[in-house]
Every structure is written in C-alpha cells, then in structure tokens.
Design a protein around this motif. Structure first.
Motif, short mmCIF file in Angstrom:
data_model
loop_
_atom_site.label_atom_id
_atom_site.label_comp_id
_atom_site.label_asym_id
_atom_site.label_seq_id
_atom_site.Cartn_x
_atom_site.Cartn_y
_atom_site.Cartn_z
N PHE A 255 0.98 -1.12 -0.02
CA PHE A 255 -0.21 -0.07 0.02
C PHE A 255 1.11 1.28 -0.02
O PHE A 255 2.09 1.35 0.55
N GLY A 256 0.55 2.39 -0.73
CA GLY A 256 1.02 3.72 -0.69
C GLY A 256 0.16 4.59 0.07
O GLY A 256 -1.29 4.50 -0.01
N THR A 257 0.70 5.47 0.73
CA THR A 257 -0.06 6.46 1.44
C THR A 257 0.64 7.93 1.36
O THR A 257 1.58 7.91 1.27
N GLU A 258 -0.25 8.70 0.85
CA GLU A 258 0.12 10.18 0.90
C GLU A 258 -0.80 11.23 1.88
O GLU A 258 -2.08 10.97 1.93
N LEU A 259 0.02 11.87 2.54
CA LEU A 259 -0.31 12.86 3.54
C LEU A 259 -0.25 14.09 3.14
O LEU A 259 0.81 14.61 3.13
N ARG A 260 -1.32 14.90 2.79
CA ARG A 260 -1.36 16.31 2.43
C ARG A 260 -2.06 17.12 3.39
O ARG A 260 -3.18 17.10 3.56
N ARG B 251 4.95 10.91 2.04
CA ARG B 251 4.51 9.56 1.54
C ARG B 251 5.22 8.43 2.19
O ARG B 251 6.16 8.58 2.88
N ALA B 252 4.61 7.41 2.25
CA ALA B 252 5.22 5.99 2.71
C ALA B 252 4.49 5.11 2.11
O ALA B 252 3.48 4.89 1.47
N THR B 253 5.13 3.71 2.46
CA THR B 253 4.85 2.39 1.97
C THR B 253 4.57 1.53 3.03
O THR B 253 5.44 1.53 3.97
N LEU B 254 3.86 0.74 2.88
CA LEU B 254 3.88 -0.64 3.93
C LEU B 254 3.26 -1.85 3.23
O LEU B 254 2.61 -1.71 2.28
N THR B 255 3.73 -2.90 3.66
CA THR B 255 3.47 -4.15 2.96
C THR B 255 2.81 -5.15 3.90
O THR B 255 3.17 -5.22 5.08
N VAL B 256 1.65 -5.87 3.69
CA VAL B 256 1.18 -6.80 4.58
C VAL B 256 1.01 -8.01 3.74
O VAL B 256 0.83 -8.15 2.55
N GLN B 257 0.89 -9.14 4.51
CA GLN B 257 0.71 -10.47 4.12
C GLN B 257 -0.41 -11.22 4.92
O GLN B 257 -0.84 -10.70 5.88
N ALA C 52 6.78 5.33 8.38
CA ALA C 52 7.87 6.35 8.19
C ALA C 52 7.75 7.21 6.96
O ALA C 52 7.90 6.53 5.83
N PHE C 53 7.05 8.22 7.10
CA PHE C 53 6.62 9.10 6.15
C PHE C 53 8.16 9.86 5.60
O PHE C 53 9.00 10.22 6.45
N VAL C 54 8.00 10.02 4.45
CA VAL C 54 9.15 10.96 3.77
C VAL C 54 8.52 12.12 2.95
O VAL C 54 7.60 12.13 2.64
#
Length: 597
Positions: A113-118, A165-171, A156-158
């Motif tokens: 997943f990607g997340t963007e925070l504005r 922006r940040a990414t996270l992965t789930v299984q 961990a937003f950059v």
C-alpha cells in the motif's frame, strides 16, 4: 478532482466526521467538530487542499466496501493479482480525544500500500510546520498550525514538497495501523492509541446503540442505517444535531446554491427527535431538550432558526477564496446567512416534537414547559408577520401556507398541553388565535379554482412542504384539498419521477439557477401516498428512492436524475429522517398526528 458525492462513506465519532472515497482518499475532515475548519479539504477543490490517500500500489487493484453491521467501521476489501487485503477505518468514540484509525489487514498473498498525506489546516489557508518526532521503530509525524496539531503514527513518512509519503506491505495475518490524533498545539501529543481496545469499544458502542432500535416494518436495513446516520450527526457532548457533515456541496453542479449545513437547525433537529422517539430513543429526546433549553435561553423574541453545535448564535456567513468549490462550484461558504431569517414554521416543529416526547413519557422539567409557553407567546406576537419559509428563500418574505400551518400546530400543541396534560397556560386565548388562523389558511391558502393548497397567499403554485399538513394533523391525507394538491405537484414538480421542492423558475427564492429533486420531498410523497390509500404508488416510489442510497447506505440532499448523481451536502439528516418516516408510513404508522384526531 474529488470523487462523485455518492462515492463517499462517513466515519464518525459523534463529534466530527471524515469522508472517505472508494479510492481510499479522506477528502474531508474538520477537527475537532463538524463545524471546525478543515484539515483535509480536497472535497471542495483537489489534493492540494488537503487529502490523505491510502490504497494499493497496484493501480489495477479493485475494491468493495461495507460497514461492519450496525457500526461506522468501514471495511474496504482490495483485490489484486498478487494478494488480497482489507482496510478497516473508523473514528474511536472517546471522551477526551479525536483519532482517525486506518488499519491495513493482510488476507492472502502479498500487497503493498502507498499512503500520501497532504495536510492543509484552516480550510487550506495554512500549511503546517511538520517534523519527525518518533523513532525508527515507532515513527511519528507531528504537524502544527496555530492552535491545532496532529500526530500521525504507524509509518515512516518521507517529505517531498509538502507531501508526506510512505509504503507498507502486508501478508496473511499482518496488521498495520495508521493513526492520526488531534490535540491542541500548546499541549503534548496524546499517548499512542490502543487500537485493539479502540476497535472493540467502537464496535460495541455502535452495535449496542443500534440494538435499541424498534422497527418491524419494511426496509429495516435502510431504517437502521438512517437512524445510525442521525446518531452519527449528533454531538455526544452537547446533543446538537447537525444537518449534514459538509459545507458547500452544490445543489446545482457548477452553480452557486452552495450552503454550510454543519449547524443545528431547530426544524431538522425537531424532526430528527420525532423519529428517534418513535423508534425507542427517549434518552436522546431528553438530551436534545436540554440542548434546546441552553441554546434558546433568554428572550423568546430572539430565538434563531439555527445554532452552533453547542448553541452558539454567531453564524455569520462568509465566502472562502482558499477553496474553489466542488468541481469549481463556488462560492464555498462557511456560516449561514439564513440564521438571521424569520421562519414562522420553526417553533411549530419544536412544539410538535416536544409533544411527541411528552406523549412518549418524557416528563416536563422545571424549565421545559415555561420555555414552550414562552415560545407559544412568541407565535402569538408574530402571528401577522410574513416569513422566509422552510426553504429559506432569499427573496421577499411571504405568507407561506406551510409556515402558517406550523404556527397553527404550535398553538394547537399548546392548547393540548393545557387541556390534556394539565399544564398551566392561557389555553382559551391560544385556542381563539389558533381557530382564527385556521379560518385564514382555509380561505387564503387554498386556490379557489384549483381547490388545492398553495405555496403562499396570492400564489397559484404548489410546494412540496404542503405534504407536511397531514403529518401535523391540519387535515387528513385524503382530504380533497390534499388530493388536489398532490395532483398539482405531480403535474408541476415531478421530475423524472422524483419531487422538486418548488419551481425555481418563478424567481421566488431570489437565487440564480435551478436545482435537482430534493430527496426529503419524495419521501414525504411516499408518506402521503400511504396515508391516502395509494399503497402501490407508495411502495413503488419508496423502492426507487432507497435504491438511490450509495453502496454503504448514505443519502445526500438531492439527486441529479439525468447524470445519476447525488447532489448537495452529505450525508443529509433530512433525507435520512424522512426515509424513516416513509418506511414507518408503509408499516402503518402514518403521520405525526396518527390516532390523535
């Protein structure tokens, strides 16, 4: 651009609400209350005005969503070639804090997943000062702008050009929690939220509330969801019920009929109170009556038609230049100029609702009946005054038939309170004024040639608000005048099978442009059809109306038939409460005056 209005789901903590699109965008969030300035305002502009995105990195991922039954916990299931995952989103119900939780749960395979925070505070007028305050293991983002601050934990937003922006992965079995918490900027951030406890408590709270709903008639699922919407729009601290969660969503796309609905209208709240009482929620009636006493305390002549969530009176209407409007439908307004209008029907709505509470067993307190008695005195004092009507016209005041009938209803409830409940009051005088008003309405509010009720004295137009007359006991649903009124509505106000409020072409409302069918009016028509024996027509219209709800059961103010789109502010309390009334009518509970004449 924002999503279509019908693509938004509501998250609520009974103080404020977030609107989440099908694409995983939070495009509207005001903190800490519904009527506070926005942090995310893309709904009235684009991503540059504030948005929080959370979606799979795979652009081909497809989603389906639902609420966990009888809650406002939204579950969006994403499916892609490499995996399946769900996003569970909610606003925990807490006494002292405000949070938004976005939990990502792995179901099968692997999904990124990607997340963007504005973040753009104060209706996109202020960029915050943002800094990293966490640790590599427990990252956190702290944003401050004037008196407001939020902390976002879980990724961990950059930063890149005011976007984080940040990414996270789930299984399978993985859970990742993103939590935004609001707090005053002069205080320390709140402790990290215990998400497991929060989701359990939130689910239990909503389902516990819904378990008290009394409804055995048709469209139970829609009735339950609508009652939940009304609860979601009710402030858990003050008891104030906002008309909608949004401001300035257009009644006409590209037009200027854009209003701020994040306030407490006495009329809408009284109508909400009635349906809550009829479905077993007398505690809410007591809570709202206490709000009413606080809000309108003082000189009865100074009663306003609307107030802030805690009873604030200063709701001056302003236009914002920082937000261009939904699909550029400007202006964007905060505050509402109708607060200064005289609307003669409002006190009648309040007194009808309070009588319903009295009939349901809510005892009068030390101040509740004296207040009602003072309000009746105000009706007597203003009996000859024209008004702006239920639709808050911005043209010249008129003697609207609906308003006159609601003034009659206020006097009628006063007389009943004295005669039937033994409360003190000048019933003889109120009865005299009431009966004189009825004679006036029967003479001036009925067209002599058409034999139907009219929008206002001197007009030959009809108005959907006339459907309320049988509801308050002014006449029966099968009164020949009502039947002829419905015939005229079907000739002049039906648009593709749904009912307009009135014909805007007359210029009565003093506004440019037009509008789409107003959903509450069509639900009123269902109630009228049921009450006058047109059951097949009632069932057919009701079926088409409930089909307009979006995929999670929400309704806005209006419906654009040509494009198949919701229009106006959302979710709209009046649409949902009239849906409930219509369903009750189909179940045999017809009108607010049932079994009373």
């Amino acid at each position: 651009m924002p999503s279509p209005i019908e693509d938004y789901a509501l998250l609520s903590d009974c103080r404020t609400g977030a609107l989440v699109s099908r694409e995983g965008d939070i495009d509207w969030l005001c903190l800490p209350r519904f009527d506070s300035p926005s942090l995310f305002g893309a709904l009235l502009g684009d991503e540059s005005h504030g948005r929080w995105t959370l979606r799979p990195s795979d652009p081909d991922a497809r989603s389906q969503r639902r609420y966990i039954p009888d809650t406002f916990i939204l579950v969006t299931r994403w499916e892609a070639a490499d995996g399946i995952a769900e996003v569970h989103e909610f606003m925990p119900l807490h006494d002292t804090r405000t949070d938004v939780v976005r939990r990502v749960v792995g179901v099968s395979g692997r999904m990124e997943f990607g997340t963007e925070l504005r973040m753009h505070f104060d209706y996109a007028r202020t960029l915050p000062w943002v800094r990293q305050v966490g640790t590599p293991d427990l990252p956190a983002l702290h944003a401050t702008a004037g008196p407001e601050a939020v902390i976002v934990r879980g990724a961990a937003f950059v930063a890149e050009d005011h976007v984080h922006r940040a990414t996270l992965t789930v299984q399978p079995g993985d859970t990742r929690d993103l939590v935004m918490s609001r707090f005053p900027s002069h205080e320390h951030p709140p402790h990290p939220l215990d998400v497991e406890d929060a989701v359990a408590h939130t689910r239990s709270w909503w389902q516990g509330w819904a378990s008290g709903i009394e409804h055995d008639g048709p469209h139970r699922d829609e009735v339950v969801r609508s009652l939940l919407v009304l609860r979601a729009l009710t402030n858990k601290d003050t008891g104030g019920i906002v008309a909608a969660a949004t401001t300035s969503l257009p009644e006409e796309f590209g037009g200027s009929r854009n209003w701020d609905y994040r306030f407490v209208w006495l009329r809408d709240t009284a109508l909400t109170l009635e349906v809550l009482i009829s479905h077993g929620f007398l505690v809410e009636a007591h809570h709202w009556r206490r709000w009413l006493l606080r809000a309108i305390a003082g000189e009865p002549a100074e009663v306003q038609i609307m107030y802030g969530i805690a009873g604030e009176r200063d709701l001056v209407e302003r236009e914002l230049t920082s937000l261009p409007g939904y699909e550029n439908a400007g202006p964007v307004r905060i505050g509402n100029g109708a607060v200064d209008q005289y609307q003669g029907d409002v006190i009648g709505e309040v007194l009808v609702a309070l009588e319903a509470a009295r009939m349901a067993g809510l005892e009068e307190g030390d101040f509740s009946w004296p207040l009602q008695r003072a309000l009746i005195g105000n009706v007597v004092d203003e009996i000859d005054r024209p008004d702006n009507g239920i639709w808050e016209i911005r043209g010249e005041p008129q003697w609207f038939t609906h308003s006159r009938v609601m003034m009659w209803a206020a006097l009628d409830r006063g007389v009943r309170a004295v005669r039937e409940h033994g409360l003190p009051g000048d019933a003889a005088h109120w009865e005299e004024v009431r009966d004189a008003l009825r004679r006036e309405i029967d003479e001036r509010g009925v067209d002599p040639d058409l034999g139907c009720f009219v929008q206002h004295y001197g007009s030959r137009e009809v108005d959907a608000s006339l459907l309320v007359l049988p509801q308050v006991g002014y006449c029966a649903a099968d009164d020949p005048r009502m039947l002829r009124t419905v015939t005229q509505m079907e000739k002049t106000l039906l648009q593709d099978g749904f009912l307009l409020r009135y014909r805007t072409e007359t210029g009565l409302d003093g506004l440019p442009g037009g509008e789409h069918p107003f959903l509450a009016c069509s639900f009123w028509l269902v109630e009228q059809y049921a009450g006058s024996g047109r059951i097949d027509d009632a069932v057919e219209l009701m079926s088409r109306l409930v089909a307009l709800s979006n995929d999670v059961g929400l309704l806005s103010e209006e419906y654009d038939v040509a494009s198949g789109r919701h229009a106006g502010n959302t979710p709209q309390a009046l649409s949902h409460l009239t849906l409930i009334r219509a369903a009750d009518a189909l179940a045999g509970h017809v009108g607010r005056a049932a079994d009373r004449r």
